[in-house]
Scaffold this motif. Structure first.
Motif, PDB file in Angstrom:
ATOM      1  N   VAL A   1      46.781  43.526  35.941  1.00  0.00           N
ATOM      2  CA  VAL A   1      45.598  42.969  36.590  1.00  0.00           C
ATOM      3  C   VAL A   1      46.033  41.752  37.394  1.00  0.00           C
ATOM      4  O   VAL A   1      46.459  40.734  36.832  1.00  0.00           O
ATOM      5  CB  VAL A   1      44.528  42.584  35.556  1.00  0.00           C
ATOM      6  N   LYS A   2      45.964  41.845  38.684  1.00  0.00           N
ATOM      7  CA  LYS A   2      46.372  40.731  39.545  1.00  0.00           C
ATOM      8  C   LYS A   2      45.319  39.639  39.591  1.00  0.00           C
ATOM      9  O   LYS A   2      45.653  38.457  39.665  1.00  0.00           O
ATOM     10  CB  LYS A   2      46.653  41.245  40.964  1.00  0.00           C
ATOM     11  N   GLU A   3      44.065  40.034  39.536  1.00  0.00           N
ATOM     12  CA  GLU A   3      42.980  39.048  39.600  1.00  0.00           C
ATOM     13  C   GLU A   3      41.816  39.562  38.772  1.00  0.00           C
ATOM     14  O   GLU A   3      41.367  40.702  38.946  1.00  0.00           O
ATOM     15  CB  GLU A   3      42.544  38.822  41.046  1.00  0.00           C
ATOM     16  N   PHE A   4      41.321  38.727  37.869  1.00  0.00           N
ATOM     17  CA  PHE A   4      40.196  39.110  37.022  1.00  0.00           C
ATOM     18  C   PHE A   4      38.893  39.056  37.818  1.00  0.00           C
ATOM     19  O   PHE A   4      38.790  38.309  38.810  1.00  0.00           O
ATOM     20  CB  PHE A   4      40.101  38.183  35.814  1.00  0.00           C
ATOM     21  N   PRO A   5      37.901  39.824  37.400  1.00  0.00           N
ATOM     22  CA  PRO A   5      36.624  39.819  38.131  1.00  0.00           C
ATOM     23  C   PRO A   5      35.948  38.457  38.086  1.00  0.00           C
ATOM     24  O   PRO A   5      36.240  37.608  37.240  1.00  0.00           O
ATOM     25  CB  PRO A   5      35.805  40.903  37.418  1.00  0.00           C
ATOM     26  N   ASP A   6      35.023  38.266  38.996  1.00  0.00           N
ATOM     27  CA  ASP A   6      34.378  36.959  39.150  1.00  0.00           C
ATOM     28  C   ASP A   6      33.559  36.577  37.920  1.00  0.00           C
ATOM     29  O   ASP A   6      33.519  35.397  37.544  1.00  0.00           O
ATOM     30  CB  ASP A   6      33.491  36.974  40.399  1.00  0.00           C
ATOM     31  N   TRP A   7      32.928  37.546  37.276  1.00  0.00           N
ATOM     32  CA  TRP A   7      32.099  37.209  36.117  1.00  0.00           C
ATOM     33  C   TRP A   7      32.940  36.732  34.936  1.00  0.00           C
ATOM     34  O   TRP A   7      32.438  35.991  34.076  1.00  0.00           O
ATOM     35  CB  TRP A   7      31.252  38.411  35.697  1.00  0.00           C
TER      36      TRP A   7
END
Length: 464
Positions: free
Chosen positions: A330-336
């Motif tokens: 996972v390069k970037e986690f979701p905004d929530w």
């Protein structure tokens, strides 16, 4: 490396000793007597001896002596004098640097390859491998120190992993000092989520992966209680279902509100200890950790899977149809997930200040039909003793006590209109319920005074 050296049989000890003594005499004397290992006579000025073919000496010295004897026999067959033979054998011994004469062993293997039995060949090959290992380690103390340090760290880690499976693995100070997620053996863990699945479908999904250990890592609210949309996936319901199926169940939430979300909680000691315990269980049985949603990309358990992947472990996400999917980086986690910490901190401030508004009911929930159906619903009885016995550890026991006290306080306030009634209530639960009621009354009074003071500010009367 540690190898076991087996002593030669009793009936072969004398023969091996004679071979070693005669070969050593052949190397040091100008007129030696050379014995043979092929059963033929040996040329000697003083004596002659022979060793029957097929006798395999178990010790390294006997095999080395046999190699010198074979070289001596070849020298005499070629017309070489005893003095020249002794010098050649000494030269061969010096050429290998005094490490056991591995070249002589190779010469013996080549010359007697068709005459030696399988046992003789195995003994000579084992001696050659042992001498090769010794030659690579002699004179290198740094390598030996590194090997012993590796042995010591392995034994220390094994001692730190000693646990009977009850309580918490990281409760021991020795385990907290020597166990880390990165140094543990690589294991494979499974990630599952229930969503809105039926009970039968959920357990069939776990059965496809032969799950024997289930860790519940779903986050809890500010009270420490876990809210589930379905009663079958509550903590008490899952614990009872796992008990009937012979599955080990343990609730260790990651991402509760008091820890400000999953990303913040996973970096604390409690979060790291939970991951270490997961890896410990996966080393022994098929272990899975449970989330809320079926799709792992829509669930907070992706943070746990990413931390395990970074530590070198494998994570398989189990789909609702029973298939598995390897965890992707996972390069970037979701905004929530990223904004969860700020949101929970804001809620905590509003809750402490008394500014947190209650959820507004819709027009449908406030209708007369909904109110009548709520009043007609039978009262749910909650056994205090069953709730207390269902607590698996001290943390769950404290949460159960507070929940029972809250149920008792609400039942005392609403009387016959209460939805839940606590039975078999101990005296100390009732005392805690009265303390909660006094605290709520005091907070309501402070809030009312604050609101009245803001609406009608006090005016100072003019002095005379």
């Amino acid at each position: 490396r540690f190898r076991r050296r087996t002593a030669p049989p009793a009936d072969d000890c004398g023969k091996a000793t004679n071979i070693m003594q005669e070969s050593c005499f052949a190397r040091t004397s100008l007129a030696p007597s050379v014995s043979t290992c092929s059963g033929g006579p040996s040329s000697s000025a003083s004596s002659s001896s022979s060793c029957p073919s097929g006798v395999a000496a178990s010790s390294s010295e006997a095999n080395l002596a046999c190699g010198f004897a074979v070289a001596g026999e070849e020298g005499h067959a070629g017309g070489e004098t005893d003095e020249a033979l002794a010098r050649r054998l000494q030269h061969l011994e010096d050429s290998v640097g005094g490490l056991g004469g591995s070249s002589i062993v190779e010469e013996a293997l080549q010359s007697q390859q068709g005459q030696l039995s399988d046992a003789d060949m195995a003994a000579l090959l084992a001696l050659q491998l042992e001498e090769a290992d010794a030659s690579s380690q002699v004179g290198d103390p740094a390598l030996l120190a590194a090997q012993f340090q590796e042995y010591e760290s392995t034994l220390t880690r094994d001692d730190a992993e000693r646990w009977n499976g009850h309580g918490d693995l990281m409760h021991s100070p020795f385990s907290r000092e020597h166990l880390t997620l990165e140094t543990m053996d690589q294991v494979t863990l499974y990630s599952v989520g229930h969503g809105d699945m039926l009970e039968k479908d959920f357990w069939e999904m776990l059965q496809c992966s032969s799950i024997r250990v289930l860790y519940d890592v779903r986050p809890t609210d500010y009270r420490g209680e876990l809210y589930s949309r379905h009663q079958r996936f509550s903590v008490a319901g899952l614990r009872a279902q796992c008990r009937t199926r012979g599955i080990f169940y343990k609730s260790m939430p990651i991402g509760r509100e008091s820890a400000y979300g999953t990303l913040r909680h996973i970096q604390t000691d409690e979060g790291r200890h939970t991951l270490i315990e997961l890896a410990w269980q996966a080393k022994r049985k098929r272990t899975a950790f449970l989330g809320r949603e079926c799709a792992w990309r829509d669930d907070a358990r992706q943070v746990i899977a990413e931390e395990l992947r970074k530590a070198g472990h494998l994570v398989e996400h189990v789909r609702s149809d029973g298939g598995t999917e390897c965890h992707e980086s996972v390069k970037e986690f979701p905004d929530w997930l990223v904004r969860e910490e700020d949101r929970l901190k804001m809620l905590e401030k509003q809750r402490k200040a008394g500014e947190l508004a209650k959820p507004t009911k819709s027009r449908l929930d406030r209708s007369s039909e909904a109110v009548a159906a709520s009043l007609a619903r039978p009262t749910e009885e909650v056994s205090a003793m069953d709730e207390l016995r269902g607590a698996a550890n001290q943390r769950e026991l404290i949460v159960a006590q507070r929940k029972l006290a809250r149920y008792q306080r609400i039942a005392d306030e609403k009387g016959a209109l209460a939805r839940k009634v606590v039975t078999d209530v101990p005296e100390w639960i009732q005392e805690e319920a009265r303390c909660q009621a006094e605290w709520v009354t005091a907070r309501k009074k402070e809030k009312l005074e604050k609101e009245s003071g803001s609406i009608f500010p006090s005016r100072q009367l003019p002095t005379a």
